[in-house]
Structure formats: C-alpha cells, structure tokens
Scaffold this motif. Structure first.
Motif, PDB file in Angstrom:
ATOM      1  N   MET A 156       0.825  -1.219   0.000  1.00 19.86           N
ATOM      2  CA  MET A 156       0.000   0.000   0.000  1.00 19.86           C
ATOM      3  C   MET A 156       0.853   1.261   0.000  1.00 19.86           C
ATOM      4  O   MET A 156       0.405   2.302  -0.461  1.00 19.86           O
ATOM      5  N   ASP A 157       2.107   1.122   0.491  1.00 23.50           N
ATOM      6  CA  ASP A 157       3.007   2.268   0.384  1.00 23.50           C
ATOM      7  C   ASP A 157       3.291   2.593  -1.079  1.00 23.50           C
ATOM      8  O   ASP A 157       3.382   3.770  -1.460  1.00 23.50           O
ATOM      9  N   ALA A 158       3.430   1.538  -1.885  1.00 25.11           N
ATOM     10  CA  ALA A 158       3.680   1.751  -3.314  1.00 25.11           C
ATOM     11  C   ALA A 158       2.489   2.438  -3.972  1.00 25.11           C
ATOM     12  O   ALA A 158       2.656   3.337  -4.800  1.00 25.11           O
ATOM     13  N   LEU A 159       1.299   2.039  -3.576  1.00 25.10           N
ATOM     14  CA  LEU A 159       0.094   2.671  -4.119  1.00 25.10           C
ATOM     15  C   LEU A 159       0.025   4.139  -3.714  1.00 25.10           C
ATOM     16  O   LEU A 159      -0.296   5.015  -4.516  1.00 25.10           O
ATOM     17  N   TYR A 160       0.342   4.381  -2.459  1.00 25.26           N
ATOM     18  CA  TYR A 160       0.313   5.760  -1.960  1.00 25.26           C
ATOM     19  C   TYR A 160       1.350   6.612  -2.694  1.00 25.26           C
ATOM     20  O   TYR A 160       1.069   7.746  -3.112  1.00 25.26           O
ATOM     21  N   ASN A 161       2.531   6.047  -2.861  1.00 22.54           N
ATOM     22  CA  ASN A 161       3.596   6.769  -3.551  1.00 22.54           C
ATOM     23  C   ASN A 161       3.182   7.094  -4.991  1.00 22.54           C
ATOM     24  O   ASN A 161       3.396   8.205  -5.484  1.00 22.54           O
ATOM     25  N   PHE A 162       2.561   6.115  -5.638  1.00 26.18           N
ATOM     26  CA  PHE A 162       2.073   6.311  -7.007  1.00 26.18           C
ATOM     27  C   PHE A 162       1.006   7.414  -7.016  1.00 26.18           C
ATOM     28  O   PHE A 162       1.050   8.328  -7.855  1.00 26.18           O
ATOM     29  N   GLY A 163       0.088   7.318  -6.065  1.00 27.42           N
ATOM     30  CA  GLY A 163      -0.973   8.322  -5.982  1.00 27.42           C
ATOM     31  C   GLY A 163      -0.421   9.712  -5.719  1.00 27.42           C
ATOM     32  O   GLY A 163      -0.896  10.704  -6.273  1.00 27.42           O
ATOM     33  N   PHE A 164       0.609   9.765  -4.876  1.00 18.66           N
ATOM     34  CA  PHE A 164       1.201  11.065  -4.568  1.00 18.66           C
ATOM     35  C   PHE A 164       1.858  11.677  -5.802  1.00 18.66           C
ATOM     36  O   PHE A 164       1.731  12.874  -6.071  1.00 18.66           O
TER      37      PHE A 164
END
Lengths: 87, 170
Positions: free
Chosen positions: B1-9
C-alpha cells in the motif's frame, strides 16, 4: 542472428538498449544485443551510461509511505482492524 | 500500500488526495474482488484501480482547461515516428552530485502520461505488458512513452547540471 559478417548498426543497438535494461528482451535477443555491444566500444559505453542513469534515477526519486493515520483510517473504513502495512 | 500511496502522490502531488486515492482503491478492490482473476498480478490490478480512480474521480475535481490540447500533444508524441528522437548522450559523471530533489522535480514536471510510465517501470518494476494493462494502452505506446520520458528527464537534468557548474566530459 547477427554474426561477425553482419554490419554493426549503432542505431539498432541504441533502440534495444532500454528493452535490454528493462528486461524486455528474450534470451536470444539479449545474446544478440550483448554480441553487438562487444563489437562496438561506443555502444558499450552508451549502455553503461544508460544503466548508470537508470540506477541513479531509481535511487533518487522520492518515495513516500502511507502515513499511520491514513492506514488507521483505512482499517476503520474497511472494517479490518488487523490490516497490516504491505508493499 | 506504500507503493500505491507513492504512485498516488506522484499523480496528484498532494498527500491528502493520494490518501483518498488509496482508500478509494481498497474500497473498490474490496467491492469488486470477484473481478480479480486469480493467478494474475494483484499489485498490477490494484494499480490499475488506482489509475482509474485518479482519472474518474480526481481529475473531475481539478480544473484542466487545456486537457483537449494536451491530449492532442500526447497522441502526437505517441506516434511511432515521433517516438525515437535519438539517444541523448549523457556522461554518467554529470549525475554525480545532483540532489535527489532535482530528480523528483524533473519527474514531477513531466506530463502525467509520461511520469506514470516511468514510475511504473523504474520504481515499481512492472513489465511493459503489465504497464500496458494498467494504463489501457498498447505495449508500443508504453515503449515510446518510456523512451520519450527518459529523454525528457535527461534533458531536464542536463540543464540543471549545467546551471550548477557540472560539465559534460567528452
């Protein structure tokens, strides 16, 4: 398949450079690519530079982690209090 | 989910919006879990959901008066004959000593379609096929966008390096 008699084409090697670094070449294509690199010091140097650039880029791009408060909100919203931080 | 958040950011440049995107992604994944094909890449599936959430929800909130013109530019840039602009020769020494912030800035200055493929490929390690699936574009377009995006990044960083006194050694 290239051989020593086939003319070397730097443009073709350059076009395959990204594919090689991205792991998108088949085993045979990779062999051919490496064969062509061995034939041309200029292409070899370009390949090394491209790899260095890629490593630099990957290491320097900012990475952010989901804040703990957002993770807790996600747990509450999904009704999954045991949801753990993954990837 | 960190990767998803990073992508979203990196898509939104906004922590709150990125958190909303992650939440939306997990809610949709939870709701539509039956659409996930077992054995396929779950991470790519989640990224695809987030990308769609970004397009469908986030972009509606943001004023984008130049969207039509911008899409036309992207389509032009995706053309095969425009995809190969030549290898940007760049000495490895030029990058030594650059600050990471500049890389992030250069990345964030790329149009979103180009920024996205770089993030998915170079940061998340997705294959071209997976990126094509996440982005709903042909693999050839993935390839040409990556090529162009990386050349744009090199140009941006070369300019910065020159402004900081770095010299290209030939």
């Amino acid at each position: 398949m290239s051989n020593a008699m086939t003319p070397h084409d730097c443009n073709k090697v350059v076009q395959k450079m990204y594919l090689a670094i991205d792991g998108e070449l088949t085993t045979d294509e990779m062999k051919e690519f490496l064969f062509e690199l061995d034939r041309c010091s200029c292409c070899f140097r370009s390949f090394e530079q491209e790899k260095a650039f890629r490593a630099y880029l990957t290491s320097k791009i900012e990475r952010r982690s989901l804040p703990d408060s957002a993770l807790q909100k996600l747990r509450d919203t999904l009704g999954m209090p045991d949801l753990i931080r993954i990837g | 989910m960190d990767a998803l958040y990073n992508f979203g950011f990196h898509l939104t440049y906004n922590e709150s919006d990125a958190q909303d995107l992650v939440q939306e992604t997990f809610l949709k994944a939870y709701r539509f879990i039956q659409s996930y094909e077992e054995g396929t890449n779950a991470k790519a599936w989640l990224f695809r959901i987030l990308k769609n959430a970004f397009i469908n929800e986030y972009r509606k909130k943001v004023r984008q008066p130049d969207l039509i013109d911008y899409e036309e530019v992207v389509h032009y840039q995706d053309r095969e004959d425009a995809s190969y602009s030549g290898y940007v020769d760049l000495r490895q020494e030029i990058f030594q000593g650059l600050m990471g912030d500049e890389v992030t800035t250069a990345l964030n200055n790329l149009p979103v379609e180009f920024r996205t493929v770089v993030l998915l490929c170079d940061i998340e390690g997705f294959t071209y096929e997976e990126i094509a699936s996440i982005m709903d574009i042909p693999i050839g377009t993935v390839r040409s966008r990556l090529h162009r995006a990386r050349n744009m990044l090199k140009e941006a960083l070369k300019t910065y390096a020159a402004s900081q006194g770095f010299k290209e050694n030939r």
